[in-house]
Design an enzyme around this catalytic site. Structure first.
Site: not given
Ligand SMILES: NS(=O)(=O)c1cc(-c2ccccc2)cc(-c2ccccc2)c1
Ligand SMILES: [Zn+2]
Length: 263
Positions: A66, A91, A93, A104, A117, A198-199
């Site tokens: 993702h 990560h 987007h 986003e 992010h 946001t996911t």
């Molecule tokens: N976009 S986000 O910032 O809200 C976000 C936070 C976390 C997250 C990561 C560690 C602990 C807790 C939350 C994981 C993702 C994510 C993005 C792509 C695929 C799966 C998950 C995305």
């Molecule tokens: Zn994110």
């Protein structure tokens, strides 16, 4: 958990079927429209600690299907927020070559090319990310808006390794670098609101800090991001390029967005 995507039958309008919080309150991202903004003079500059990692240290760069994410050590911390928060991962987007805008959060309807992010958890209150992820005061995420312009050497410290994580579930070790270089020069101007992941699972557990000033990456760097990474695994016959991995703006439900700056 159940599979989810950004388009099609498992796209964002269907997430709630397996992830009920995605249809709950306080969802992110939102559009920062002028009527929601309220200047708050008590908002102090964000302070980052131990972001200048040594190149002798290694970080895990991975493709989770993702997004591309970089693991971060918990000694990297955020202060100047209601609690002390420790870093977990960062990560991105982004959009696509044909439709670049892929941030986003949007500013008065303007979508930027991409968004970084940096995810932290409330280490004052919780022992680890898993215990924090679904708590209303559990997470703090820094959002950095990215536009296309000057080449960005800091982003290249991990973008140059994208070919090592082309496929879902691939991961490589890369040399650490100064993560502060990914953030804007000034950390005193930002939007602040209570929101969610946001996911999926869309937990309403995030204190969002989105910096007002975007950073730039070059067209070439953007194209590398938007064309080098697949959401499919190496075993799958048809490679599916990963881009447009952004959730649309959610209902702001009359939420107030605090801003640390005056126009
Ligand atoms: N976009 S986000 O910032 O809200 C976000 C936070 C976390 C997250 C990561 C560690 C602990 C807790 C939350 C994981 C993702 C994510 C993005 C792509 C695929 C799966 C998950 C995305
Ligand atoms: Zn994110």
């Amino acid at each position: 958990g159940a599979k989810w995507t950004y388009t099609g039958p498992d796209g964002e309008d269907h997430w709630y079927k397996h992830y009920p919080f995605c249809r709950g309150p306080f969802q992110s991202p939102i559009d920062f429209e002028p009527e929601l903004l309220r200047y708050d003079p008590t908002l102090v500059p964000v302070e980052v600690r131990n972001y200048n990692l040594s190149s002798h240290e290694q970080l895990t760069l991975s493709n989770n299907g993702h997004s591309v994410q970089l693991s971060l050590p918990p000694r990297m911390q955020l202060s100047g927020l209601p609690h002390l928060y420790s870093a977990v991962q960062l990560h991105l987007h982004w959009g696509s070559p044909s439709l670049p805008p892929g941030s986003e959060h949007t500013v008065n309807g303007r979508r930027f090319a991409a968004e970084l992010h940096v995810v932290h958890f409330n280490s004052d209150r919780y022992p680890n990310i898993s215990m924090a992820a679904d708590k209303s005061d559990g997470l703090a995420v820094l959002g950095v808006l990215i536009e296309i312009g000057e080449f960005n050497p800091a982003f290249n410290q991990f973008l140059k390794y994208l070919n090592g994580v082309k496929y879902k579930d691939q991961r490589i070790q890369i040399s650490a670098f100064n993560i502060r270089g990914l953030l804007p020069a000034h950390l005193n101007e930002y939007y602040r609101y209570d929101g969610s992941l946001t996911t999926p699972p869309c937990y309403a557990s995030v204190l969002w800090t989105v910096f007002k000033n975007p950073v730039t990456i070059s067209e070439k760097q953007f194209l590398a991001l938007a064309t080098s990474v697949f959401s499919s695994s190496q075993q799958e016959s048809a490679p599916v390029v990963l881009n447009g991995n952004y959730r649309k703006p959610q209902n702001s439900e009359n939420r107030i967005v605090l801003v640390s700056f005056q126009e």
